[in-house]
Design a protein around this motif. Sequence first.
Motif, PDB file in Angstrom:
ATOM      1  N   GLU A  61     -23.501   9.589 -16.012  1.00  0.00           N
ATOM      2  CA  GLU A  61     -24.565   9.739 -16.708  1.00  0.00           C
ATOM      3  C   GLU A  61     -24.369  10.971 -17.983  1.00  0.00           C
ATOM      4  OE1 GLU A  61     -28.439  10.836 -14.632  1.00  0.00           O
ATOM      5  OE2 GLU A  61     -27.226  10.834 -13.141  1.00  0.00           O
ATOM      6  N   ALA A  64     -21.559   9.929 -20.365  1.00  0.00           N
ATOM      7  CA  ALA A  64     -22.254   8.924 -21.244  1.00  0.00           C
ATOM      8  C   ALA A  64     -23.024   9.702 -22.559  1.00  0.00           C
ATOM      9  CB  ALA A  64     -23.427   8.089 -20.745  1.00  0.00           C
ATOM     10  N   ASP A  81     -19.184   6.894  -9.549  1.00  0.00           N
ATOM     11  CA  ASP A  81     -20.296   7.758 -10.612  1.00  0.00           C
ATOM     12  C   ASP A  81     -19.533   8.832 -11.269  1.00  0.00           C
ATOM     13  OD1 ASP A  81     -20.052   9.269  -8.392  1.00  0.00           O
ATOM     14  OD2 ASP A  81     -21.948   9.648  -7.979  1.00  0.00           O
ATOM     15  N   GLN A 182     -25.445  18.090 -20.857  1.00  0.00           N
ATOM     16  CA  GLN A 182     -25.727  16.881 -20.230  1.00  0.00           C
ATOM     17  C   GLN A 182     -25.551  17.267 -18.787  1.00  0.00           C
ATOM     18  OE1 GLN A 182     -26.966  14.046 -21.452  1.00  0.00           O
ATOM     19  NE2 GLN A 182     -26.848  14.599 -23.422  1.00  0.00           N
ATOM     20  N   VAL A 186     -28.621  16.641 -15.934  1.00  0.00           N
ATOM     21  CA  VAL A 186     -28.413  15.608 -14.653  1.00  0.00           C
ATOM     22  C   VAL A 186     -28.734  16.677 -13.632  1.00  0.00           C
ATOM     23  CG1 VAL A 186     -26.670  14.417 -13.463  1.00  0.00           C
ATOM     24  CG2 VAL A 186     -26.809  14.293 -15.836  1.00  0.00           C
ATOM     25  N   ARG A 189     -32.667  17.103 -13.346  1.00  0.00           N
ATOM     26  CA  ARG A 189     -33.291  16.041 -12.832  1.00  0.00           C
ATOM     27  C   ARG A 189     -32.977  15.532 -11.308  1.00  0.00           C
ATOM     28  NH1 ARG A 189     -30.447  12.327 -15.980  1.00  0.00           N
ATOM     29  NH2 ARG A 189     -31.592  13.401 -17.607  1.00  0.00           N
TER      30      ARG A 189
END
Length: 207
Positions: A61, A64, A81, A182, A186, A189
């Motif tokens: 993620e 991306a 992942d 990023q 992550v 989060r």
Amino acid sequence: MAGPVLTTSAVPLPRRPFDPDAPDARARHWYENALGWPTVPGQPLRLRTGVRFDVLDVPAEAGAGALGHLAPGSPVALRGDRMELLLAAGSAEEVPGVLDWLEWGAVTLDLRLLGAGGTVEAPPPTGAVTSGRAGTVQGAAVWLRPPGPGRGVEALLPAMPAVGREGSAPDLVRLLDTVAAQCHRVRLRRLCAGPAASGRNQPLAFS
């Protein structure tokens, strides 16, 4: 920010005899002879890093969010992942200093590097059927953006800016700044999601 000009050897790598009965023979032949990427003897098929490219391994993620900083045709692989972004050979040695310069060095980032002396799982060529492989194993590496034909892939890989560098390779510094941001998002989060999610984080590691 200036850096050394990153080049690849013009001396062709020796070609391995093609044995169609060997496991992963067609994939190995494609990597070594079509792309000029050295592989490691044995199974499963692995590619040597630090020769034609280095690898930046990040959460999928996070990666991306950085795809827009890559040139069209720049190879990107997925492994579970994780996302593996290919960098110009020699870049792995530059990354820690660049992250320090960008003031990310003191931040815990789930970010791994593979450079000289390392290996990475070789995704099967897109559309290829290789002997000994009944199908894609869950968690196995696959190409999100496969390398294009020929041996000019390295010119597309992110590299340190250098005066007089030929081609239009993306700026490694800009890519790292975006990837680090990023990765940090992550991590925050996952921390907010609870101990179960944050337990998947790994410290910044260079290998």
